[in-house]
Every structure is written in C-alpha cells, then in structure tokens.
Design an enzyme around this catalytic site. Structure first.
Site, PDB file in Angstrom:
ATOM      1  CG  LEU A 149     -41.076  16.093 -18.484  1.00 38.08           C
ATOM      2  CD1 LEU A 149     -42.551  15.968 -18.113  1.00 38.08           C
ATOM      3  CD2 LEU A 149     -40.283  16.637 -17.309  1.00 38.08           C
ATOM      4  CG  ASP A 150     -35.710  11.294 -17.241  1.00 38.21           C
ATOM      5  OD1 ASP A 150     -35.191  11.924 -18.175  1.00 38.21           O
ATOM      6  OD2 ASP A 150     -35.162  11.133 -16.129  1.00 38.21           O
ATOM      7  NE  ARG A 151     -41.248   4.076 -22.109  1.00 37.53           N
ATOM      8  CZ  ARG A 151     -41.337   3.328 -23.193  1.00 37.53           C
ATOM      9  NH1 ARG A 151     -40.396   3.350 -24.091  1.00 37.53           N
ATOM     10  NH2 ARG A 151     -42.384   2.549 -23.397  1.00 37.53           N
ATOM     11  CB  VAL A 181     -40.849  11.927 -15.321  1.00 45.99           C
ATOM     12  CG1 VAL A 181     -41.315  13.192 -14.606  1.00 45.99           C
ATOM     13  CG2 VAL A 181     -39.674  11.289 -14.579  1.00 45.99           C
TER      14      VAL A 181
END
Length: 225
Positions: A59-61, A63
């Site tokens: 997951l993106d940082r 998120v």
C-alpha cells in the site's frame, strides 16, 4: 508503534496498516511496517534470530487499511501465485472530488513510473515502458462536491488508483501528489484498503476481512459499515 492485528495464525498475519507508514524500508529512514511487525513477532513469541515475514502486496505510504503478510515461505509463495492469477480480491474505498459521469465503470490505462521522482503518469498503449492498469469502480454516494467510491483492483500498479481517478478528472480527496491543485497542504488522502478476500493458502478455506476507515473528515460524511 502498535499495529492492530486483525487475524493471525501460523501461516498468515492480517493487519490494519497505519497511515503514513512506509510498508518497507525506504530512503526516508522512517520506521517501516515490515520491520515493526517482525520486531513485534520476535518479542511476542520470543523468537531467536531473524523472523520471516513475507511481503505479499503493498500500500502507498499515506494509505491505510487491511494488508496480509505471510509467516512462512510456503504461504508467501501461494499468496503471490494467487495475486498473479488475480484471485485475491482487493477492494478500496476512495473519496474523490466531483462525481464520475457513470455510476459504475472500468478504467484501463497504461502507466509509467518515474522512479527518480516517485511519480506515475499515463502513457500511450504503444509506449514500451507502459504497464496496463485496470480497475472497476462504483459510486456509492455523492454529497458536498465529493463522491464515495468502491474500487476493485484487477492489477496492482504503483499509485494506480490515485493516477487513474485523477486522469478521469476526479482526484482523490487529500492526494498531495495527483490532486495537488485541489488539495491543501497537510490534508490526509482519503484512500483506504477496505476489503480483502482470499483462500487460506494452507487450509484452503475462504477468508474475508473488512477494515473500516477512520471516523474523521471526509470519511465521517458517510455511515460506512
């Protein structure tokens, strides 16, 4: 940092990823989720030596939401194969600016990641560096100039949901990178890993995990269950 554990057995660890924590070590040097979880397992089970924990997806940082990790190499291999075969169902919730023309739709783009800038852009289908990105979305509700979307990923490209929704003119609320023209500094991105469905890699039983987004702006505009 205490990471909420949703489910754990000898093979799997399903957690709620905190927002603004990198999944694995990066150039920032900030504490990363993989290291935090390994340290936690080492302490809780008094394990000597290195702890194995397989990173299955990312997951993106900024998120948050549900993520699964593998506690054995066998589980990691089987989960990775499930991802390749697109049989792990990952659903996200996103709050976007405006409302898409269609209440349901599929987005198909070709994406290129500039690793130096850590930014993804849409390129033509003919571009040899572009990777196909596919998602389905459904508008759940709209109010006050914002819409709540359910997003189902068919591919797992970096920043995929953020770039694709921004490309159709509906950037995600709080996205500093792909919606900067609509986002005030300091706003938190409203993208959340909400649901994860998979077959247990060893017991072969179906598993469905739901993780609700936090009750603050803009999520508190909706009664999400």
């Amino acid at each position: 940092m205490k990471v909420p554990i949703i489910y754990e057995d000898n093979h799997l660890l399903i957690i709620e990823k905190p927002i603004n924590v990198p999944v694995q070590e990066d150039s920032s040097g900030d504490p990363d989720l993989l290291s935090i979880l390994k340290d936690d397992i080492k302490v809780r089970y008094q394990k000597p030596g290195n702890v194995y924990l397989g990173l299955v997806h990312r997951l993106d940082r900024p998120v948050g939401g549900v993520m699964v990790f593998a506690k054995t190499s066998k589980a990691a291999s089987r989960l990775s194969d499930m991802l390749r075969r697109n049989v792990i169902e990952r659903k996200y919730l996103a709050v976007v600016h405006g409302k898409p023309d269609k209440d349901k739709g599929q987005l198909v783009h070709y994406l290129y990641k500039d690793k130096q800038k850590n930014k993804v852009s849409v390129v033509s289908r003919e571009n040899a560096n572009g990777k196909k990105a596919v998602l389905n979305y459904e508008v759940l509700d709209s109010k006050n100039g914002l819409s709540l979307l359910s997003v189902y990923l068919q591919t797992g490209r970096p920043h995929q949901i953020r770039v694709q929704l921004s490309t159709i003119g509906h950037p995600i609320y709080g996205d500093q990178k792909y919606g900067e023209h609509l986002t005030k500094p300091g706003k938190q991105i409203a993208l959340w890993s909400y649901s994860l469905e998979l077959e247990h890699p060893v017991r072969k039983e179906p598993m469905h995990t739901i993780c609700l987004p936090p009750k603050y702006e803009p999520w508190d505009m909706w009664d999400i269950k």
